[in-house]
Design a protein around this motif. Structure first.
Motif, PDB file in Angstrom:
ATOM      1  N   ALA A   1       0.840  -1.209   0.000  1.00 24.97           N
ATOM      2  CA  ALA A   1       0.000   0.000   0.000  1.00 24.97           C
ATOM      3  C   ALA A   1       0.868   1.250   0.000  1.00 24.97           C
ATOM      4  CB  ALA A   1      -0.937  -0.002   1.201  1.00 24.97           C
ATOM      5  N   GLY A   2       1.947   1.218   0.747  1.00 22.17           N
ATOM      6  CA  GLY A   2       2.876   2.353   0.768  1.00 22.17           C
ATOM      7  C   GLY A   2       3.536   2.575  -0.581  1.00 22.17           C
ATOM      8  N   GLU A   3       3.905   1.488  -1.245  1.00 18.83           N
ATOM      9  CA  GLU A   3       4.517   1.600  -2.580  1.00 18.83           C
ATOM     10  C   GLU A   3       3.516   2.140  -3.593  1.00 18.83           C
ATOM     11  OE1 GLU A   3       5.995  -2.337  -3.273  1.00 18.83           O
ATOM     12  OE2 GLU A   3       7.719  -2.060  -1.941  1.00 18.83           O
ATOM     13  N   ALA A   4       2.249   1.728  -3.475  1.00 17.57           N
ATOM     14  CA  ALA A   4       1.216   2.233  -4.388  1.00 17.57           C
ATOM     15  C   ALA A   4       0.999   3.726  -4.175  1.00 17.57           C
ATOM     16  CB  ALA A   4      -0.091   1.472  -4.186  1.00 17.57           C
ATOM     17  N   LYS A   5       1.068   4.165  -2.932  1.00 15.49           N
ATOM     18  CA  LYS A   5       0.908   5.587  -2.628  1.00 15.49           C
ATOM     19  C   LYS A   5       2.077   6.374  -3.193  1.00 15.49           C
ATOM     20  CE  LYS A   5       0.110   8.811   1.126  1.00 15.49           C
ATOM     21  NZ  LYS A   5      -0.110   8.972   2.569  1.00 15.49           N
ATOM     22  N   ALA A   6       3.293   5.850  -3.020  1.00 18.94           N
ATOM     23  CA  ALA A   6       4.486   6.532  -3.523  1.00 18.94           C
ATOM     24  C   ALA A   6       4.476   6.627  -5.047  1.00 18.94           C
ATOM     25  CB  ALA A   6       5.743   5.808  -3.057  1.00 18.94           C
ATOM     26  N   ALA A   7       3.889   5.632  -5.698  1.00 10.76           N
ATOM     27  CA  ALA A   7       3.825   5.631  -7.159  1.00 10.76           C
ATOM     28  C   ALA A   7       2.666   6.475  -7.686  1.00 10.76           C
ATOM     29  CB  ALA A   7       3.704   4.203  -7.673  1.00 10.76           C
ATOM     30  N   GLY A   8       1.807   6.965  -6.796  1.00  7.08           N
ATOM     31  CA  GLY A   8       0.691   7.801  -7.228  1.00  7.08           C
ATOM     32  C   GLY A   8      -0.504   7.004  -7.731  1.00  7.08           C
ATOM     33  N   HIS A   9      -0.604   5.740  -7.361  1.00  5.58           N
ATOM     34  CA  HIS A   9      -1.726   4.887  -7.784  1.00  5.58           C
ATOM     35  C   HIS A   9      -2.804   4.904  -6.689  1.00  5.58           C
ATOM     36  CE1 HIS A   9       1.596   2.538 -10.061  1.00  5.58           C
ATOM     37  NE2 HIS A   9       1.181   3.591 -10.769  1.00  5.58           N
ATOM     38  N   ALA A  10      -3.624   5.937  -6.702  1.00  9.20           N
ATOM     39  CA  ALA A  10      -4.608   6.158  -5.639  1.00  9.20           C
ATOM     40  C   ALA A  10      -5.626   5.025  -5.542  1.00  9.20           C
ATOM     41  CB  ALA A  10      -5.326   7.482  -5.859  1.00  9.20           C
ATOM     42  N   GLU A  11      -6.106   4.530  -6.681  1.00 10.76           N
ATOM     43  CA  GLU A  11      -7.114   3.468  -6.671  1.00 10.76           C
ATOM     44  C   GLU A  11      -6.533   2.177  -6.109  1.00 10.76           C
ATOM     45  OE1 GLU A  11      -6.447   5.356  -9.318  1.00 10.76           O
ATOM     46  OE2 GLU A  11      -8.263   6.548  -9.542  1.00 10.76           O
ATOM     47  N   ILE A  12      -5.299   1.867  -6.493  1.00 11.52           N
ATOM     48  CA  ILE A  12      -4.630   0.664  -5.995  1.00 11.52           C
ATOM     49  C   ILE A  12      -4.390   0.801  -4.495  1.00 11.52           C
ATOM     50  CG2 ILE A  12      -2.580  -0.801  -6.195  1.00 11.52           C
ATOM     51  CD1 ILE A  12      -4.432  -0.835  -8.658  1.00 11.52           C
ATOM     52  N   GLU A  13      -3.981   1.981  -4.074  1.00  8.74           N
ATOM     53  CA  GLU A  13      -3.742   2.216  -2.648  1.00  8.74           C
ATOM     54  C   GLU A  13      -5.031   2.027  -1.852  1.00  8.74           C
ATOM     55  OE1 GLU A  13      -2.524   5.734   0.493  1.00  8.74           O
ATOM     56  OE2 GLU A  13      -2.815   6.232  -1.619  1.00  8.74           O
ATOM     57  N   THR A  14      -6.135   2.551  -2.363  1.00  3.19           N
ATOM     58  CA  THR A  14      -7.421   2.397  -1.689  1.00  3.19           C
ATOM     59  C   THR A  14      -7.792   0.923  -1.577  1.00  3.19           C
ATOM     60  OG1 THR A  14      -8.153   4.530  -2.521  1.00  3.19           O
ATOM     61  CG2 THR A  14      -9.876   3.017  -1.771  1.00  3.19           C
ATOM     62  N   TYR A  15      -7.639   0.202  -2.673  1.00  2.00           N
ATOM     63  CA  TYR A  15      -7.947  -1.229  -2.691  1.00  2.00           C
ATOM     64  C   TYR A  15      -7.090  -1.985  -1.675  1.00  2.00           C
ATOM     65  CZ  TYR A  15      -8.092  -6.043  -4.391  1.00  2.00           C
ATOM     66  OH  TYR A  15      -8.199  -7.404  -4.478  1.00  2.00           O
ATOM     67  N   LEU A  16      -5.796  -1.719  -1.659  1.00  2.00           N
ATOM     68  CA  LEU A  16      -4.897  -2.409  -0.738  1.00  2.00           C
ATOM     69  C   LEU A  16      -5.167  -2.024   0.717  1.00  2.00           C
ATOM     70  CD1 LEU A  16      -1.552  -2.306  -2.765  1.00  2.00           C
ATOM     71  CD2 LEU A  16      -3.071  -4.260  -2.411  1.00  2.00           C
ATOM     72  N   ASN A  17      -5.509  -0.775   0.961  1.00  2.00           N
ATOM     73  CA  ASN A  17      -5.838  -0.356   2.323  1.00  2.00           C
ATOM     74  C   ASN A  17      -7.117  -1.026   2.829  1.00  2.00           C
ATOM     75  OD1 ASN A  17      -3.648   1.258   3.077  1.00  2.00           O
ATOM     76  ND2 ASN A  17      -4.480   3.033   1.987  1.00  2.00           N
ATOM     77  N   ASN A  18      -8.083  -1.215   1.932  1.00  2.00           N
ATOM     78  CA  ASN A  18      -9.302  -1.921   2.327  1.00  2.00           C
ATOM     79  C   ASN A  18      -8.994  -3.383   2.656  1.00  2.00           C
ATOM     80  OD1 ASN A  18     -10.886   0.345   2.078  1.00  2.00           O
ATOM     81  ND2 ASN A  18     -11.549  -0.130  -0.004  1.00  2.00           N
ATOM     82  N   ARG A  19      -8.129  -4.001   1.861  1.00  2.00           N
ATOM     83  CA  ARG A  19      -7.697  -5.367   2.162  1.00  2.00           C
ATOM     84  C   ARG A  19      -6.930  -5.416   3.473  1.00  2.00           C
ATOM     85  NH1 ARG A  19      -4.607  -8.048  -2.631  1.00  2.00           N
ATOM     86  NH2 ARG A  19      -4.368  -9.660  -1.042  1.00  2.00           N
ATOM     87  N   LEU A  20      -6.131  -4.399   3.718  1.00  2.00           N
ATOM     88  CA  LEU A  20      -5.357  -4.321   4.951  1.00  2.00           C
ATOM     89  C   LEU A  20      -6.281  -4.240   6.173  1.00  2.00           C
ATOM     90  CD1 LEU A  20      -2.528  -4.106   6.195  1.00  2.00           C
ATOM     91  CD2 LEU A  20      -2.658  -1.641   5.854  1.00  2.00           C
ATOM     92  N   THR A  21      -7.329  -3.459   6.066  1.00  2.00           N
ATOM     93  CA  THR A  21      -8.302  -3.358   7.152  1.00  2.00           C
ATOM     94  C   THR A  21      -8.937  -4.718   7.431  1.00  2.00           C
ATOM     95  OG1 THR A  21      -8.770  -1.070   6.551  1.00  2.00           O
ATOM     96  CG2 THR A  21     -10.419  -2.184   7.904  1.00  2.00           C
ATOM     97  N   ALA A  22      -9.321  -5.417   6.371  1.00  4.56           N
ATOM     98  CA  ALA A  22      -9.922  -6.741   6.531  1.00  4.56           C
ATOM     99  C   ALA A  22      -8.925  -7.727   7.124  1.00  4.56           C
ATOM    100  CB  ALA A  22     -10.441  -7.241   5.185  1.00  4.56           C
TER     101      ALA A  22
END
Length: 144
Positions: A92-113
């Motif tokens: 999720a951190g790498e997706a944020k650094a790369a500017g992939h907001a949708e991927i970051e959101t998806y990974l953060n939701n998986r992280l919460t679960a």
């Protein structure tokens, strides 16, 4: 005349089916209550379970404990362990650094679960310790 006979037999079959359906419809209310004299909402002796499955739960206890322990080890692993919380946080951190907001959101939701799964498995692990104590006290299950 043979055509007329077929027609008569078809009529007779249709009338027989209609009579059967009518008799079934009139008999249905008598059987709606269960047919044994008990109200439809009351449980009958056949509907109650014979046991609560304690013997089977105690028998499977070692395998269940091993599965939960293995899952928790994986989830609590470091960033090199596939399926760990740390690895998903890193992704999720790498997706944020790369500017992939949708991927970051998806990974953060998986992280919460996944974090919720860790909490759930820890609660199950604690419950299984109590179950193990109960099984030992009652002599249930051999674990084989």
């Amino acid at each position: 005349m043979p055509a007329n006979r077929v027609s008569i037999s078809r009529r007779a079959a249709a009338l027989g089916a209609l009579a059967l359906a009518g008799s079934l419809l009139t008999a249905a209310p008598a059987h709606a209550g269960g047919g044994n004299g008990t109200p439809s909402g009351a449980p009958t002796a056949a509907a109650t379970p014979k046991n609560d499955g304690a013997k089977g739960i105690c028998k499977r206890l070692p395998k269940t404990e091993a599965r939960i322990t293995k899952a928790l080890e994986r989830l609590n692993g470091d960033a090199t362990v596939v399926g760990s919380v740390a690895r998903l946080q890193q992704r999720a951190g790498e997706a944020k650094a790369a500017g992939h907001a949708e991927i970051e959101t998806y990974l953060n939701n998986r992280l919460t679960a996944r974090k919720a799964l860790v909490t759930n498995l820890q609660a199950r692990q604690a419950d299984l310790k109590a179950v193990g104590t109960w099984c030992a006290a009652h002599g249930e299950g051999t674990g084989k």
